[in-house]
Design a protein around this motif. Structure first.
Motif, PDB file in Angstrom:
ATOM      1  N   PRO A 135      32.048  34.452 -15.732  1.00 59.76           N
ATOM      2  CA  PRO A 135      30.529  35.274 -17.330  1.00 59.76           C
ATOM      3  C   PRO A 135      30.466  34.294 -17.890  1.00 59.76           C
ATOM      4  O   PRO A 135      31.098  33.835 -17.858  1.00 59.76           O
ATOM      5  CB  PRO A 135      31.285  36.484 -17.594  1.00 59.76           C
ATOM      6  CG  PRO A 135      32.779  36.585 -17.004  1.00 59.76           C
ATOM      7  CD  PRO A 135      32.402  35.552 -16.353  1.00 59.76           C
ATOM      8  N   ARG A 136      28.365  34.442 -17.934  1.00 62.92           N
ATOM      9  CA  ARG A 136      27.811  33.468 -18.364  1.00 62.92           C
ATOM     10  C   ARG A 136      27.289  34.482 -19.856  1.00 62.92           C
ATOM     11  O   ARG A 136      25.066  34.427 -19.724  1.00 62.92           O
ATOM     12  CB  ARG A 136      26.545  32.323 -17.899  1.00 62.92           C
ATOM     13  CG  ARG A 136      27.222  31.658 -17.124  1.00 62.92           C
ATOM     14  CD  ARG A 136      26.154  30.898 -16.470  1.00 62.92           C
ATOM     15  NE  ARG A 136      26.647  30.028 -15.280  1.00 62.92           N
ATOM     16  CZ  ARG A 136      25.779  29.005 -14.274  1.00 62.92           C
ATOM     17  NH1 ARG A 136      24.482  29.104 -14.709  1.00 62.92           N
ATOM     18  NH2 ARG A 136      26.135  28.235 -13.370  1.00 62.92           N
ATOM     19  N   PRO A 137      27.532  34.258 -20.742  1.00 61.03           N
ATOM     20  CA  PRO A 137      26.530  35.728 -21.580  1.00 61.03           C
ATOM     21  C   PRO A 137      25.738  35.425 -22.230  1.00 61.03           C
ATOM     22  O   PRO A 137      25.764  34.006 -22.678  1.00 61.03           O
ATOM     23  CB  PRO A 137      27.755  36.655 -22.663  1.00 61.03           C
ATOM     24  CG  PRO A 137      28.645  35.665 -22.560  1.00 61.03           C
ATOM     25  CD  PRO A 137      29.309  34.354 -20.749  1.00 61.03           C
ATOM     26  N   THR A 138      24.748  35.762 -22.368  1.00 63.07           N
ATOM     27  CA  THR A 138      23.691  35.685 -23.192  1.00 63.07           C
ATOM     28  C   THR A 138      23.620  35.357 -24.681  1.00 63.07           C
ATOM     29  O   THR A 138      23.466  35.272 -25.684  1.00 63.07           O
ATOM     30  CB  THR A 138      22.053  35.876 -22.521  1.00 63.07           C
ATOM     31  OG1 THR A 138      22.161  37.442 -22.458  1.00 63.07           O
ATOM     32  CG2 THR A 138      22.247  35.276 -21.240  1.00 63.07           C
ATOM     33  N   ALA A 139      24.498  36.260 -24.962  1.00 70.14           N
ATOM     34  CA  ALA A 139      25.103  36.440 -25.887  1.00 70.14           C
ATOM     35  C   ALA A 139      25.882  36.430 -26.821  1.00 70.14           C
ATOM     36  O   ALA A 139      26.621  35.583 -25.934  1.00 70.14           O
ATOM     37  CB  ALA A 139      25.874  38.357 -26.864  1.00 70.14           C
ATOM     38  N   ARG A 140      25.978  35.953 -28.233  1.00 71.83           N
ATOM     39  CA  ARG A 140      26.789  34.846 -28.923  1.00 71.83           C
ATOM     40  C   ARG A 140      27.888  35.548 -29.150  1.00 71.83           C
ATOM     41  O   ARG A 140      27.453  36.371 -30.607  1.00 71.83           O
ATOM     42  CB  ARG A 140      26.033  33.526 -29.163  1.00 71.83           C
ATOM     43  CG  ARG A 140      25.031  34.125 -30.623  1.00 71.83           C
ATOM     44  CD  ARG A 140      25.226  32.685 -31.346  1.00 71.83           C
ATOM     45  NE  ARG A 140      23.997  31.720 -30.796  1.00 71.83           N
ATOM     46  CZ  ARG A 140      23.077  31.709 -32.202  1.00 71.83           C
ATOM     47  NH1 ARG A 140      23.555  31.987 -33.522  1.00 71.83           N
ATOM     48  NH2 ARG A 140      22.144  31.221 -32.719  1.00 71.83           N
ATOM     49  N   MET A 149      18.446  28.343  -1.274  1.00 78.12           N
ATOM     50  CA  MET A 149      19.905  29.019  -2.301  1.00 78.12           C
ATOM     51  C   MET A 149      20.332  28.140  -2.448  1.00 78.12           C
ATOM     52  O   MET A 149      20.932  28.087  -3.451  1.00 78.12           O
ATOM     53  CB  MET A 149      20.212  30.248  -0.736  1.00 78.12           C
ATOM     54  CG  MET A 149      21.428  30.948  -1.176  1.00 78.12           C
ATOM     55  SD  MET A 149      23.122  30.204  -1.629  1.00 78.12           S
ATOM     56  CE  MET A 149      23.592  30.323   0.101  1.00 78.12           C
ATOM     57  N   TRP A 150      20.743  27.100  -1.651  1.00 78.07           N
ATOM     58  CA  TRP A 150      21.643  25.968  -2.333  1.00 78.07           C
ATOM     59  C   TRP A 150      20.868  25.397  -3.034  1.00 78.07           C
ATOM     60  O   TRP A 150      22.399  24.804  -4.271  1.00 78.07           O
ATOM     61  CB  TRP A 150      21.428  24.770  -1.209  1.00 78.07           C
ATOM     62  CG  TRP A 150      20.458  24.184  -0.606  1.00 78.07           C
ATOM     63  CD1 TRP A 150      19.874  23.002  -1.042  1.00 78.07           C
ATOM     64  CD2 TRP A 150      19.857  24.296   0.285  1.00 78.07           C
ATOM     65  NE1 TRP A 150      18.881  23.143  -0.921  1.00 78.07           N
ATOM     66  CE2 TRP A 150      18.722  23.908   0.242  1.00 78.07           C
ATOM     67  CE3 TRP A 150      20.035  25.807   1.790  1.00 78.07           C
ATOM     68  CZ2 TRP A 150      17.898  24.464   1.536  1.00 78.07           C
ATOM     69  CZ3 TRP A 150      19.638  26.227   2.416  1.00 78.07           C
ATOM     70  CH2 TRP A 150      17.925  25.206   2.196  1.00 78.07           C
ATOM     71  N   GLU A 151      20.040  25.143  -3.832  1.00 78.11           N
ATOM     72  CA  GLU A 151      19.816  24.537  -5.566  1.00 78.11           C
ATOM     73  C   GLU A 151      19.709  25.627  -6.506  1.00 78.11           C
ATOM     74  O   GLU A 151      19.635  25.881  -7.672  1.00 78.11           O
ATOM     75  CB  GLU A 151      17.993  24.472  -5.206  1.00 78.11           C
ATOM     76  CG  GLU A 151      17.701  23.443  -3.795  1.00 78.11           C
ATOM     77  CD  GLU A 151      16.167  23.137  -4.111  1.00 78.11           C
ATOM     78  OE1 GLU A 151      15.243  24.123  -4.801  1.00 78.11           O
ATOM     79  OE2 GLU A 151      16.074  21.833  -3.732  1.00 78.11           O
ATOM     80  N   VAL A 152      19.892  27.789  -6.077  1.00 79.03           N
ATOM     81  CA  VAL A 152      20.361  27.966  -7.093  1.00 79.03           C
ATOM     82  C   VAL A 152      21.401  28.769  -7.146  1.00 79.03           C
ATOM     83  O   VAL A 152      21.626  29.347  -8.353  1.00 79.03           O
ATOM     84  CB  VAL A 152      18.863  29.510  -6.351  1.00 79.03           C
ATOM     85  CG1 VAL A 152      17.529  28.338  -7.269  1.00 79.03           C
ATOM     86  CG2 VAL A 152      19.227  29.533  -5.601  1.00 79.03           C
ATOM     87  N   LEU A 153      22.028  28.780  -6.335  1.00 79.01           N
ATOM     88  CA  LEU A 153      23.645  29.509  -5.820  1.00 79.01           C
ATOM     89  C   LEU A 153      24.549  29.413  -7.259  1.00 79.01           C
ATOM     90  O   LEU A 153      24.751  30.615  -7.647  1.00 79.01           O
ATOM     91  CB  LEU A 153      24.332  29.085  -5.202  1.00 79.01           C
ATOM     92  CG  LEU A 153      25.254  29.431  -4.555  1.00 79.01           C
ATOM     93  CD1 LEU A 153      25.891  31.168  -4.314  1.00 79.01           C
ATOM     94  CD2 LEU A 153      26.149  28.950  -3.375  1.00 79.01           C
ATOM     95  N   GLY A 154      24.380  28.469  -7.621  1.00 78.72           N
ATOM     96  CA  GLY A 154      25.433  28.080  -8.888  1.00 78.72           C
ATOM     97  C   GLY A 154      25.234  29.439 -10.445  1.00 78.72           C
ATOM     98  O   GLY A 154      25.724  29.699 -10.957  1.00 78.72           O
ATOM     99  N   ASP A 155      23.269  29.574 -10.481  1.00 79.05           N
ATOM    100  CA  ASP A 155      23.337  30.258 -11.484  1.00 79.05           C
ATOM    101  C   ASP A 155      23.052  31.819 -10.800  1.00 79.05           C
ATOM    102  O   ASP A 155      23.235  32.838 -11.889  1.00 79.05           O
ATOM    103  CB  ASP A 155      21.637  29.782 -11.853  1.00 79.05           C
ATOM    104  CG  ASP A 155      21.822  28.498 -12.910  1.00 79.05           C
ATOM    105  OD1 ASP A 155      22.279  28.183 -13.432  1.00 79.05           O
ATOM    106  OD2 ASP A 155      20.373  27.093 -12.221  1.00 79.05           O
TER     107      ASP A 155
END
Ligand code: GTQ
Length: 302
Positions: free
Chosen positions: A13-18, A1-7
């Motif tokens: 929010p990290r919108p994929t829309a721009r 989990m520690w390798e992916v927690l931030g993502d």
């Protein structure tokens, strides 16, 4: 989990829309060209999808909404169908265009907001002699994320046209004339919001609350000379210019807009609006879903 927690669990929010804007005059020309190439019977619906430029291949305008411009040419009708996904339509051009929901027809006029609730049979038609064009907003990604999509054609070519029951039409068409009048009344009597000017939320006349369980819709008046403060909320919003012209700064980029242009503000992305003359903006988002789940946030930045 520690390798992916931030993502997995981002801090914001990290919108994929721009942020993006579609000019109506360009889209209209493409749509009319499509009108010469394919019929609604061949296409089911003749729609130019407004796909977010940073979400290519998804057919989506934001992570939670699909949007497109639909054309019904003079004399055309569309097949009757129903789907689990709910739809709203914001009318751009129409003299005599109609949508029928469960057999009840409502004539569409520019600025009207027309609802097609989940699993209701619907079809569209244009008995007039000029093109009918509107902006579709559907909760497609929400329905698909939940694994709840169903769709089917009406058995038989046309659903029977019922006589409108008293008030039935009022339940799924919010006329622009009435909404516009309400905006003016609020402007005369109420305070101006520093971010939104005068902003109204459409309410479902039957059940109260949002017009659709998954879609919130709004109409706002920006008075002449308005320069709004910066604002952000977690619900990504799709805007359509109902009247006037102006500019919105979305995530630091300025987008100048004119009547009928469509633009998108991603989740948690700061936006501010400014106008010279008076303008009116329509918008829709997944706010009811976020509110129901206790996830919605907003922030004014001064
Ligand atoms: O009018 O029912 O833009 O089924 C996409 C799918 C509109 C509609 C769209 C649809 C419709």
């Amino acid at each position: 989990m520690w390798e992916v927690l931030g993502d997995l669990i981002p801090e914001q929010p990290r919108p994929t829309a721009r942020p993006a804007l579609w000019r109506y005059q360009e889209m209209r020309a493409l749509l009319l060209e499509a009108g010469k190439l394919i019929t609604p019977q061949e296409a089911e619906r003749r729609v130019l999808i407004l796909e977010n430029p940073s979400m290519q291949g998804t057919s989506l305008i934001t992570q939670s909404m699909y949007s497109g411009l639909q054309l019904v040419d003079p004399g055309e009708t569309t097949p009757t169908h129903r789907h689990a996904t709910s739809a709203i339509r914001f009318v751009i051009e129409s003299e005599k265009g109609y949508t029928a929901v469960d057999g009840i027809r409502t004539t569409m006029h520019p600025g009207d907001l027309v609802l097609t609730p989940s699993w209701t049979y619907h079809d569209h038609g244009n008995p007039g002699d000029s093109p009918v064009i509107w902006l579709d907003g559907l909760d497609v990604p929400i329905v698909n994320m939940l694994g709840t999509s169903f769709a089917e054609s009406y058995p038989g070519e046309f659903q029977p046209v019922k006589r409108p029951e008293a008030g039935a039409e009022v339940l799924f068409n919010f006329s622009y004339a009435r909404s516009r009048e309400a905006l003016d009344r609020l402007y005369r009597n109420g305070p101006l919001d520093e971010c939104h000017g005068i902003k109204m939320q459409y309410a479902n006349p039957a059940a109260g609350g949002y017009p659709m369980p998954t879609i919130g819709a709004f109409l706002q008046l920006l008075p002449a000379g308005f320069q709004g403060a910066r604002y952000r909320s977690t619900d990504a919003a799709v805007y359509c210019v109902a009247e006037g012209s102006g500019a919105s700064t979305i995530g630091g980029t300025e987008f100048a807009w004119q009547k009928n242009d469509v633009f998108v503000v991603p989740s948690w992305c700061p936006v501010s609006h400014k106008v010279n003359g008076e303008a009116v903006l329509f918008s829709f988002s997944d706010r009811p879903v976020q509110k129901a789940l206790g996830l919605w946030r907003e922030e004014v930045s001064r």
